[in-house]
Design an enzyme around this catalytic site. Structure first.
Site, mmCIF file in Angstrom:
data_model
loop_
_atom_site.group_PDB
_atom_site.id
_atom_site.type_symbol
_atom_site.label_atom_id
_atom_site.label_comp_id
_atom_site.label_asym_id
_atom_site.label_seq_id
_atom_site.Cartn_x
_atom_site.Cartn_y
_atom_site.Cartn_z
ATOM 1 N N SER A 278 0.494 -1.269 -0.341
ATOM 2 C CA SER A 278 -0.437 0.234 -0.011
ATOM 3 C C SER A 278 1.177 0.901 0.282
ATOM 4 C CB SER A 278 -0.676 0.049 1.379
ATOM 5 O OG SER A 278 -0.870 1.141 1.616
ATOM 6 N N HIS B 183 -0.950 -0.997 -4.588
ATOM 7 C CA HIS B 183 -2.472 -0.898 -3.762
ATOM 8 C C HIS B 183 -2.505 1.123 -3.859
ATOM 9 C CE1 HIS B 183 -5.731 -1.511 -1.116
ATOM 10 N NE2 HIS B 183 -5.297 -0.707 -0.505
ATOM 11 N N ASP C 42 -4.007 3.524 -1.870
ATOM 12 C CA ASP C 42 -5.585 3.884 -1.967
ATOM 13 C C ASP C 42 -6.121 5.773 -2.258
ATOM 14 O OD1 ASP C 42 -5.614 2.072 0.502
ATOM 15 O OD2 ASP C 42 -3.419 2.543 0.715
ATOM 16 N N MET D 268 -8.783 8.020 -1.514
ATOM 17 C CA MET D 268 -9.230 8.476 -0.328
ATOM 18 C C MET D 268 -10.220 9.954 -0.349
ATOM 19 S SD MET D 268 -7.379 7.212 3.437
ATOM 20 C CE MET D 268 -6.735 6.107 3.485
ATOM 21 N N HIS E 34 -7.536 0.826 -4.254
ATOM 22 C CA HIS E 34 -8.979 0.697 -3.398
ATOM 23 C C HIS E 34 -9.865 2.304 -3.116
ATOM 24 C CE1 HIS E 34 -9.396 0.240 1.095
ATOM 25 N NE2 HIS E 34 -10.561 -0.333 0.155
ATOM 26 N N MET F 236 -11.841 3.916 -1.577
ATOM 27 C CA MET F 236 -12.613 5.279 -0.472
ATOM 28 C C MET F 236 -13.479 6.475 -0.476
ATOM 29 S SD MET F 236 -10.090 3.825 2.637
ATOM 30 C CE MET F 236 -8.331 3.270 1.037
ATOM 31 N N MET G 165 -12.013 -6.652 5.051
ATOM 32 C CA MET G 165 -11.157 -4.591 5.612
ATOM 33 C C MET G 165 -10.647 -5.611 6.987
ATOM 34 S SD MET G 165 -9.666 -2.283 3.809
ATOM 35 C CE MET G 165 -9.248 -0.977 4.767
ATOM 36 N N GLY H 164 -9.629 4.267 6.116
ATOM 37 C CA GLY H 164 -9.589 5.455 6.415
ATOM 38 C C GLY H 164 -7.963 6.077 6.789
ATOM 39 N N GLY I 26 -3.323 4.730 7.845
ATOM 40 C CA GLY I 26 -2.449 3.818 7.663
ATOM 41 C C GLY I 26 -1.719 3.389 9.348
ATOM 42 N N ASP J 229 -6.933 -6.265 4.257
ATOM 43 C CA ASP J 229 -6.128 -5.184 3.747
ATOM 44 C C ASP J 229 -6.711 -4.662 5.323
ATOM 45 O OD1 ASP J 229 -4.959 -2.178 3.386
ATOM 46 O OD2 ASP J 229 -6.995 -1.565 2.779
ATOM 47 N N GLY K 230 -2.614 -3.584 8.831
ATOM 48 C CA GLY K 230 -2.669 -3.943 9.950
ATOM 49 C C GLY K 230 -1.985 -5.440 9.363
#
Ligand code: DX5
Ligand code: ZN
Length: 227
Positions: A9, A34, A36, A38, A68, A70, A140, A145, A147, A174, A176
């Protein structure tokens, strides 16, 4: 048959050198990157959109951009992300009224389609029709929201349940995920692994990528899949 896919990511990367970071990850063994996206509505943060993805796609030939999304209105960005070079467009179930129509829209734009479920969404949101139409399901393992959050093991029974229902589906996790949580993810049945801080924050990213892959390959072998 499913196989292991490692997708670092970029949220944890140096955004000032995004193409360089993506190129480095591919050299170090990443299959996908990946991305992200947002929008400040579906989630609080704002990251990047199509213009930045387009620069990455031009700067890193052959890159597979695992987007991804969001975002609150996933229907709105399909064409822009496709034009920017997006390979896979993963929207959130929670953000749309008509997942099946959205999947068709994504495919008509020439991308693969993924659907994400947040921690509070049950796996029953993934109906047989959706699983048949989509290329990937993202479970998820943190609230979307940001990392660097703590892995939520209570999300894993959804992976187990989805893997039992759909043996040949790509199932992504995705949030942690890293060397200390990969074993439970892999044995639950996920084969597409996203990791941000665990990969970019490591002194040797290449080692982490190959470690993650080895654990997934081993679990797939055990489950009778193809490594
Ligand atoms: C969270 C994002 C993740 C995040 C993962 O909203 O969807 O992709 O970057 O980061 P880590 O691996 O650090 O939890
Ligand atoms: Zn993500």
């Amino acid at each position: 048959m499913v196989h292991s896919i490692i997708s670092p990511s970029v949220l944890a990367s140096d955004f000032g050198n995004l193409t360089g970071e993506c190129t480095r990850m591919i050299k170090e063994g990443a299959d996908w990157l990946h991305m992200d996206v947002m929008d400040g509505h579906f989630v609080e943060n704002i990251t990047m959109g199509a213009p930045i993805l387009e620069c990455v796609s031009k700067g890193v030939p052959g890159i597979f951009m695992d987007c991804h999304m969001m975002v609150a209105a996933p229907e709105k960005w399909v064409s822009d992300i496709a034009k920017a070079g997006g390979s896979l467009y993963t929207f959130h179930f929670e953000a749309t009224k008509n997942p099946l129509a959205l999947i068709s829209q994504i495919k008509a734009a020439g991308m693969k389609a993924g659907m994400a479920i947040s921690p509070d969404t049950p796996s029953s949101a993934v109906t047989d029709e959706i699983a048949q139409a989509a290329d990937m399901i993202l479970v998820m393992t943190v609230y979307p929201g940001r990392g660097g959050q703590k892995f939520k093991p209570e999300c894993l029974p959804k992976v187990t349940e989805l893997r039992a229902r759909f043996p040949s589906m790509d199932i992504q996790v995705d949030g942690g995920v890293g060397p200390s949580t990969i074993h439970v993810c892999a044995s639950a049945g996920s084969n597409v692994i996203v990791a941000g801080s665990a990969i970019f924050g490591a002194p040797d990213s290449k080692k982490v990528i190959s470690e993650l892959r080895a654990v997934v390959d081993e679990a797939l072998k055990k489950a009778g899949g193809e490594a």
